[in-house]
Motif scaffolding. Structure first.
Motif, mmCIF file in Angstrom:
data_model
loop_
_atom_site.group_PDB
_atom_site.id
_atom_site.type_symbol
_atom_site.label_atom_id
_atom_site.label_comp_id
_atom_site.label_asym_id
_atom_site.label_seq_id
_atom_site.Cartn_x
_atom_site.Cartn_y
_atom_site.Cartn_z
ATOM 1 N N GLY A 160 33.776 75.929 29.107
ATOM 2 C CA GLY A 160 34.414 76.540 30.279
ATOM 3 C C GLY A 160 34.761 77.993 30.033
ATOM 4 O O GLY A 160 35.181 78.364 28.933
ATOM 5 N N GLU A 210 40.157 74.238 35.408
ATOM 6 C CA GLU A 210 40.665 72.943 35.890
ATOM 7 C C GLU A 210 39.720 71.814 35.504
ATOM 8 O O GLU A 210 40.148 70.752 35.038
ATOM 9 C CB GLU A 210 40.865 72.994 37.412
ATOM 10 C CG GLU A 210 42.061 73.844 37.832
ATOM 11 C CD GLU A 210 43.379 73.290 37.282
ATOM 12 O OE1 GLU A 210 43.703 72.133 37.580
ATOM 13 O OE2 GLU A 210 44.060 74.018 36.538
ATOM 14 N N ARG A 211 38.417 72.039 35.664
ATOM 15 C CA ARG A 211 37.436 71.003 35.290
ATOM 16 C C ARG A 211 37.502 70.729 33.785
ATOM 17 O O ARG A 211 37.474 69.588 33.343
ATOM 18 C CB ARG A 211 36.006 71.456 35.668
ATOM 19 C CG ARG A 211 35.710 71.412 37.154
ATOM 20 C CD ARG A 211 34.207 71.543 37.420
ATOM 21 N NE ARG A 211 33.659 72.820 36.974
ATOM 22 C CZ ARG A 211 33.655 73.937 37.704
ATOM 23 N NH1 ARG A 211 34.163 73.930 38.932
ATOM 24 N NH2 ARG A 211 33.132 75.062 37.228
ATOM 25 N N ASP A 250 40.669 68.699 32.959
ATOM 26 C CA ASP A 250 40.520 67.296 33.381
ATOM 27 C C ASP A 250 39.647 66.537 32.388
ATOM 28 O O ASP A 250 39.975 65.423 31.966
ATOM 29 C CB ASP A 250 39.883 67.229 34.775
ATOM 30 C CG ASP A 250 40.902 67.499 35.873
ATOM 31 O OD1 ASP A 250 42.118 67.390 35.596
ATOM 32 O OD2 ASP A 250 40.492 67.839 36.996
ATOM 33 N N SER A 251 38.538 67.164 32.017
ATOM 34 C CA SER A 251 37.609 66.517 31.092
ATOM 35 C C SER A 251 38.274 66.318 29.728
ATOM 36 O O SER A 251 38.150 65.248 29.111
ATOM 37 C CB SER A 251 36.347 67.385 30.977
ATOM 38 O OG SER A 251 35.687 67.140 29.785
#
Ligand code: NAD
Length: 271
Positions: free
Chosen positions: A67, A76-77, A80-81
């Motif tokens: 990221g 954000e992704r 979350d991951s």
């Protein structure tokens, strides 16, 4: 001296710590090694799978997350991951990802300014925000360590924009320490001086004709303690600030500069 004087303890055992920009050769590599030696579970961020691959080979138990920290949606992704794969909320964060710039402010263009501030400031804010929101929602306690620089305090020719970004990082450190304190999240910074590495010397060739001479002069003349600062020196300090040993410390920036910013004049200044 970079090696610890005693065997590292399990100071961070049971903790899950995200290190951003974990694929570099400098400060981040030392932070990763120290945090691992202190017993934390590592979550390592890189810009792409190709950059992460050799780092994950070195730390096979780590979780790798891709990221761009300057892109809030990607952050954000990534968070979350990371949380899903770790199975627990992250409770430690080292905002290490950063880019430099050696162009005078009055000669730089808007792209230079934005690139440095997007990664070095917006990135720290975006990752810290997502980390804190998730940890608060989970009712946990934790710690953030931002990687600032001696340039946040005093700077030199061609570093004004980088200095402005690192000063902003220290403002965020104090402000978020105030705002997150009631949620049992401590926020501190480390502010390294020149961190020596052989690979770093190769990169320095871009800004000086004789990188080895530049590094020697910095260590011998600009530091109070004329010994090279290693990446692990930064790592141990970050590990301390992440740990419960720093229970009473928040909103502070700890210079890892061998006394550089304590000196009023350089060691060989003419009298
Ligand atoms: N090396 C030093 O002497 C020194 C001194 C003071 C402060 N610092 C700070 O230490 C931190 C680490 O830098 P370093 O010098 O070790 O360099 P480095 O190039 O070895 O590490 C920087 C890392 O950040 C990553 N990165 C860059 N942009 C990113 C983005 N948008 N998203 C995610 N990752 C990104 C890079 O891929 C790299 O892995 C930086 O914040 C830097 O400002 C370094």
């Amino acid at each position: 001296m970079s090696e610890p004087p005693v065997a590292p303890s399990a100071l961070l055992a049971g903790r899950t710590v995200l290190v951003t920009g974990a694929t570099g050769v400098g400060v981040g590599a030392g932070v990763v090694a120290a945090v691992a030696a202190l017993g934390a579970r590592l979550v390592l961020n890189g810009l792409g799978d190709a950059e992460l691959e050799p780092v994950l080979a070195r730390w096979p138990d780590a979780i790798g997350v891709v990221g761009d920290v300057s892109d809030p949606a990607a952050v954000e992704r990534m968070l979350d991951s990371a949380q899903e794969r770790a199975g627990v909320p992250l409770d430690g964060l080292v905002n290490n990802a950063g880019v430099g710039l050696t162009r005078r402010a009055h000669e730089a263009d808007a792209g230079d300014f934005d690139r440095v501030h997007d990664v070095d400031v917006r990135g720290v804010w975006a990752v810290s925000r997502g980390f804190a929101r998730r940890l608060i929602a989970a009712g946990g306690r934790g710690a953030i360590v931002n990687v600032s620089s001696v340039h946040a305090r005093a700077t030199e020719d061609r570093y004004a924009i980088y200095a402005s970004a690192k000063a902003a990082v220290e403002g965020l450190t104090r402000g978020m320490a105030v705002e997150l304190g009631p949620h049992a999240i401590r926020v501190n910074a480390i502010a390294p001086g020149y961190v020596h590495s052989e690979q770093g010397l190769e990169l320095l060739a871009a800004v000086t004709a004789d990188a080895a001479a530049w590094a020697r002069r910095t260590v011998e003349r600009d530091q109070a303690l004329p010994e090279p600062i290693g990446a692990l020196d930064c790592g141990w300090a970050a590990g301390f600030l992440l740990s419960d040993l720093a229970h009473g410390v928040s909103g502070q920036s700890l210079a890892i500069d061998a006394g550089m910013t304590a000196q009023l004049t350089r060691r060989d200044a003419p009298v």
